[in-house]
Design a protein around this motif. Structure first.
Motif, mmCIF file in Angstrom:
data_model
loop_
_atom_site.group_PDB
_atom_site.id
_atom_site.type_symbol
_atom_site.label_atom_id
_atom_site.label_comp_id
_atom_site.label_asym_id
_atom_site.label_seq_id
_atom_site.Cartn_x
_atom_site.Cartn_y
_atom_site.Cartn_z
ATOM 1 N N UNK A 74 0.850 -1.195 0.000
ATOM 2 C CA UNK A 74 0.000 0.000 0.000
ATOM 3 C C UNK A 74 0.889 1.250 0.000
ATOM 4 N N UNK A 75 0.693 2.173 -0.937
ATOM 5 C CA UNK A 75 1.519 3.390 -0.972
ATOM 6 C C UNK A 75 1.293 4.245 0.281
ATOM 7 N N UNK B 191 -2.709 7.407 -7.138
ATOM 8 C CA UNK B 191 -2.693 6.101 -6.485
ATOM 9 C C UNK B 191 -4.089 5.480 -6.410
ATOM 10 N N UNK B 192 -5.108 6.321 -6.317
ATOM 11 C CA UNK B 192 -6.480 5.801 -6.361
ATOM 12 C C UNK B 192 -6.761 5.196 -7.732
ATOM 13 N N UNK C 125 6.513 12.298 -14.588
ATOM 14 C CA UNK C 125 6.285 12.449 -13.157
ATOM 15 C C UNK C 125 7.520 12.066 -12.361
ATOM 16 N N UNK C 126 7.686 12.711 -11.209
ATOM 17 C CA UNK C 126 8.776 12.360 -10.290
ATOM 18 C C UNK C 126 8.349 11.277 -9.312
ATOM 19 N N UNK C 127 7.103 10.814 -9.420
ATOM 20 C CA UNK C 127 6.580 9.801 -8.502
ATOM 21 C C UNK C 127 7.001 8.423 -9.002
ATOM 22 N N UNK C 128 8.216 8.043 -8.692
ATOM 23 C CA UNK C 128 8.780 6.799 -9.220
ATOM 24 C C UNK C 128 7.975 5.580 -8.817
ATOM 25 N N UNK C 129 7.417 5.589 -7.600
ATOM 26 C CA UNK C 129 6.621 4.437 -7.144
ATOM 27 C C UNK C 129 5.369 4.281 -7.999
ATOM 28 N N UNK C 130 4.733 5.387 -8.342
ATOM 29 C CA UNK C 130 3.536 5.322 -9.174
ATOM 30 C C UNK C 130 3.881 4.838 -10.579
ATOM 31 N N UNK C 131 5.001 5.308 -11.116
ATOM 32 C CA UNK C 131 5.439 4.883 -12.449
ATOM 33 C C UNK C 131 5.711 3.382 -12.462
ATOM 34 N N UNK C 132 6.386 2.884 -11.428
ATOM 35 C CA UNK C 132 6.698 1.453 -11.352
ATOM 36 C C UNK C 132 5.425 0.626 -11.223
#
Length: 225
Positions: A79-80, A122-123, A184-191
């Protein structure tokens, strides 16, 4: 009825929780409050959440400790977590947050538009994964085969076009989301988005193998994958 995602808001101050609810209410999702790390862990025992907004400074179990517990549990480790902090933190403090499993770190007072946009990503990813699990369940029923349709159910071949159409819709939405995240700089979301696309590709191959005319070897290979 469209299923809503749950967002966990963790802060020991009621006024902060109220502010978060006001900012995120426009997303039209289910907002769940927790006033301590212990209360957050209890909520995570029974419910699935798309994202967790976690205050760093809390009495008792702080945000870092709470995140560590979340990441140790198999049920909740993916979970993020977005850390919210009023601390004027330096690089070491930020590193500790990411080491604890945070996907993002936002300082208070934060921009409501930025926070809402980050949570929205993330949603969206969570909802795509929910849809993908539903399609995988339908496909699993096809692969099992051999069971006559129950009353009110359609036959196997009647289900394939519907499953293909639903999968195509998820594929289109996932592709659009990936394009939004390219810069985006949100690497977790990109992955996470990339992982979702890989799962969609595998599900599409398995579905194609079930279409009339698909040869037996290809079908067997897809079912094993």
């Amino acid at each position: 009825m469209v299923q809503k995602a749950k967002i966990l808001l963790v802060d020991d101050r009621p006024e902060n929780l109220l502010a978060l609810e006001a900012i995120l209410s426009a997303l039209d999702q289910t907002l769940v409050r927790a006033s301590s790390g212990e209360e957050a862990l209890k909520a995570l025992l029974t419910d699935d959440f798309a994202v967790i907004l976690l205050d760093v400074q809390m009495p008792g179990m702080d945000g870092f400790e709470t995140a560590a517990h979340i990441k140790r549990r198999e049920r909740t480790r993916d979970i993020p977590i977005i850390f919210l902090t009023a601390i004027n933190h330096g690089p070491h403090h930020t590193f500790r947050g990411y080491a604890a499993g945070a996907v993002d770190y936002i300082s208070k007072p934060f921009d409501p538009w930025v926070l809402r946009a980050k949570v929205s990503v993330f949603v969206d990813l969570y909802m795509k994964n929910v849809q993908l699990r539903e399609q995988a369940g339908l496909l699993r029923r096809e692969l099992e085969g051999g069971r006559p349709p129950a009353h009110g159910e359609r036959g196997s071949r009647g289900l394939l076009p519907e499953l293909s159409a639903r999968l195509a819709a998820v594929e289109e939405q996932a592709e659009a989301l990936s394009k939004e995240l390219e810069d985006s700089s949100m690497s977790a979301a990109v992955a996470t988005a990339a992982h979702l696309e890989r799962k969609l590709t595998g599900l599409r191959r398995a579905l194609d193998a079930l279409e009339p005319g698909a040869d037996a070897p290809a079908r067997a290979e897809s079912s094993q994958g």
